[in-house]
Enzyme design. Sequence first.
Site, PDB file in Angstrom:
ATOM      1  N   GLU A 247       0.826  -1.213   0.000  1.00  0.00           N
ATOM      2  CA  GLU A 247       0.000   0.000   0.000  1.00  0.00           C
ATOM      3  C   GLU A 247       0.858   1.260   0.000  1.00  0.00           C
ATOM      4  OE1 GLU A 247      -3.029  -0.256   2.992  1.00  0.00           O
ATOM      5  OE2 GLU A 247      -4.057   1.540   2.269  1.00  0.00           O
ATOM      6  N   THR A 372      -1.399   7.217   9.309  1.00  0.00           N
ATOM      7  CA  THR A 372      -1.375   8.680   9.398  1.00  0.00           C
ATOM      8  C   THR A 372       0.054   9.234   9.278  1.00  0.00           C
ATOM      9  OG1 THR A 372      -1.075   8.763  11.788  1.00  0.00           O
ATOM     10  CG2 THR A 372      -3.349   8.625  10.994  1.00  0.00           C
ATOM     11  N   GLU A 374       1.584  11.087  11.339  1.00  0.00           N
ATOM     12  CA  GLU A 374       2.334  10.949  12.603  1.00  0.00           C
ATOM     13  C   GLU A 374       3.004   9.574  12.675  1.00  0.00           C
ATOM     14  OE1 GLU A 374      -0.801  12.128  12.427  1.00  0.00           O
ATOM     15  OE2 GLU A 374      -0.350  14.219  12.893  1.00  0.00           O
TER      16      GLU A 374
END
Length: 390
Positions: A247, A372, A374
Amino acid sequence: MDFRDSAADAAFRQEVQDFLAAEMPQGITQPDDAVLGVGTGEDERDMAWLKILAKRGWVAPAWPREYGGASLSIMHQFIYNEELARGRAPRPNFLAIGLIGPTIIVHGNEEQKKEHLSGILSGDTYWCQGFSEPGSGSDLASLQTRAVQDGDDFVINGQKIWTSGAHRADRMMLLARTDPDSPKHKGISAFVIDMHAPGVTVRPLTNMAEVHSFNEVFFDNVRVPKKDLLGELNRGWYVATTTLDFERSGIINAISLQELLKEVVAATKPLRYEATATAARHELADRFIETEVSIMLANRVASMQAQGLIPNYEASINKLYGSELAQRIACTASKLGGLFGQLGPDSPYAPMLGRIERMYRIQVGSTLAGGTSEIQRTIIAQRGLGLPRE
Ligand SMILES: Cc1cc2nc3c(=O)[nH]c(=O)nc-3n(C[C@H](O)[C@H](O)[C@H](O)COP(=O)(O)OP(=O)(O)OC[C@H]3O[C@@H](n4cnc5c(N)ncnc54)[C@H](O)[C@@H]3O)c2cc1C
């Protein structure tokens, strides 16, 4: 790496370009949503394109030939993806072809490969990815959906969320907890779920761009035969990381972003005023340079793969930079589009058929989907820079 095409690479690039020029129908270019991989999917358009790709044997060119792919080398896959992105070709059945099929090839047994891969290639089976749960996104390993053995079946209970395409899906690749007493990464297994099985309920979630692309999925005593366990029992975490690796790498985003930016440049040109023209030029130049950087980062990942190395934090850099850049491009487009840029597709005055305002809203999700920013920064800090854990 050497950025120049070898003679064989150049010949292959020409072959892909010739194919696109001859075979890609007018007017089927992908919408911006596809840049993010959350396209609403215009089924008929995508299916027509899939059939054209199938005739050429290029639905899943990265897959080995024995499973219906074209066994392309890493560099040829890269060139193929690059040229399709340049041509803004749609990416039908993207999740299944790009992530789930390759995961089945790595972790599935021969029966599973036989059962599932041909349906992905023909577009007859549509897949979704059931990983995230209401309490488990970034900390995916804390997932609570349970799979309990009962005779020849597993019985699944729990809930998934943000499941893209579940409303269209025939199958799901699901992660569920099979051993609650082991450390959290070691008690998870991966399954193939029949989305039409009794006990599966799909409820729509509409995103902030008012598009129904993801869903909540509930499992109420869903029986899954043992044959649908993907990989080994309690080793589903390794199956999941294979999917996530697929991905996070890839060139399509970087090139697609550059093509999108070119469209923004042309569409907003008539809307620029003398007084702001220089500032706009500088901002567009910054964005263009950033798309070049993004392409370089994708080149780095491909070049590592071509040398047999496994990109890790390098793929995170790619994902982080590309997704934040997508948001900056949307922001620049809105700014330069001014009040016209806020108009939707119904207005004849909307630049880019109203896609600017939609892109602005849709791209918010790009720094969340697939992990995300982060989390990517933490991976880069720890594995790339070698910084301490806390
Ligand atoms: C468009 C889109 C499509 C998606 N499609 C799918 C899909 O098909 N299948 C699927 O399974 N999932 C899908 N997801 C879900 C996606 O994987 C999760 O949203 C993502 O992993 C974040 O998890 P979360 O939403 O639970 O947020 P949380 O994990 O709850 O995070 C909330 C905030 O806290 C921050 N945070 C959390 N932990 C840390 C930490 N350790 N250090 C620093 N900050 C932290 C996060 O960065 C974030 O800002 C999709 C999401 C989007 C936006």
